[in-house]
Design a protein around this motif. Structure first.
Motif, PDB file in Angstrom:
ATOM      1  N   TYR A  19       6.561 -24.296  64.181  1.00  0.00           N
ATOM      2  CA  TYR A  19       5.714 -24.856  63.423  1.00  0.00           C
ATOM      3  C   TYR A  19       4.593 -25.168  64.209  1.00  0.00           C
ATOM      4  CZ  TYR A  19       3.218 -24.989  59.642  1.00  0.00           C
ATOM      5  OH  TYR A  19       2.464 -25.331  58.162  1.00  0.00           O
ATOM      6  N   ALA A  20       5.647 -26.730  64.078  1.00  0.00           N
ATOM      7  CA  ALA A  20       4.130 -27.779  64.284  1.00  0.00           C
ATOM      8  C   ALA A  20       3.020 -27.655  66.192  1.00  0.00           C
ATOM      9  CB  ALA A  20       5.170 -29.019  64.518  1.00  0.00           C
ATOM     10  N   THR A  21       3.844 -26.249  67.120  1.00  0.00           N
ATOM     11  CA  THR A  21       2.786 -26.321  67.988  1.00  0.00           C
ATOM     12  C   THR A  21       2.266 -25.131  68.267  1.00  0.00           C
ATOM     13  OG1 THR A  21       5.044 -25.261  68.988  1.00  0.00           O
ATOM     14  CG2 THR A  21       4.145 -27.836  69.488  1.00  0.00           C
ATOM     15  N   ARG A  22       2.127 -24.872  66.715  1.00  0.00           N
ATOM     16  CA  ARG A  22       1.770 -22.743  66.843  1.00  0.00           C
ATOM     17  C   ARG A  22       0.310 -23.010  66.902  1.00  0.00           C
ATOM     18  NH1 ARG A  22       1.651 -24.972  61.872  1.00  0.00           N
ATOM     19  NH2 ARG A  22      -0.628 -23.754  60.229  1.00  0.00           N
ATOM     20  N   ASP A  23      -0.297 -21.958  67.948  1.00  0.00           N
ATOM     21  CA  ASP A  23      -2.368 -21.882  68.547  1.00  0.00           C
ATOM     22  C   ASP A  23      -2.721 -20.800  67.137  1.00  0.00           C
ATOM     23  OD1 ASP A  23      -4.579 -21.989  69.160  1.00  0.00           O
ATOM     24  OD2 ASP A  23      -4.019 -21.065  71.067  1.00  0.00           O
ATOM     25  N   GLU A  24      -3.275 -21.212  66.151  1.00  0.00           N
ATOM     26  CA  GLU A  24      -3.838 -20.420  65.100  1.00  0.00           C
ATOM     27  C   GLU A  24      -4.924 -19.440  65.925  1.00  0.00           C
ATOM     28  OE1 GLU A  24      -3.618 -20.029  62.045  1.00  0.00           O
ATOM     29  OE2 GLU A  24      -2.379 -21.799  61.929  1.00  0.00           O
TER      30      GLU A  24
END
Length: 77
Positions: A19-24
Motif C-alpha cells: 500500500y505504501a509503495t504503490r504507484d498511482e
C-alpha cells in the motif's frame, strides 16, 4: 499458535508495504483502463526522423541509434 501470529503479522506487514509503495500513475503497455497511454512515442531510427540531425553521421552512430533503447552497445568501433 505462535506460527499463526507470525504469519498474520507478516501478511499485514506485506500488505502495508504494498500500500505504501504503490504507484498511482503506473505505465503499462496496455495503457490504463480508460485507454489513455502514459508512455511517450519512440521515434524511428535514422537521421530523417531527428528534429536536429547531426552534421556527421557514421556507422557507429547509426548502430547506436538503431539499438536504442536497448542497453547493448554497437559492435563497430
Amino acid at each position: 499458535m505462535g506460527l499463526i501470529r507470525l504469519a498474520v503479522a507478516g501478511a499485514a506487514g506485506y500488505a502495508l508495504y504494498k500500500y505504501a509503495t504503490r504507484d498511482e500513475g503506473q505505465a503499462t503497455l496496455a495503457g490504463s483502463a480508460s485507454g489513455n497511454r502514459s508512455f511517450q512515442r519512440v521515434r524511428d531510427a535514422g537521421t530523417a526522423e531527428m528534429s536536429n540531425a547531426p552534421r556527421t553521421w557514421n556507422r557507429v552512430d547509426e548502430a547506436s541509434d538503431e539499438s536504442f533503447p536497448a542497453s547493448d552497445p554497437p559492435s563497430h568501433y
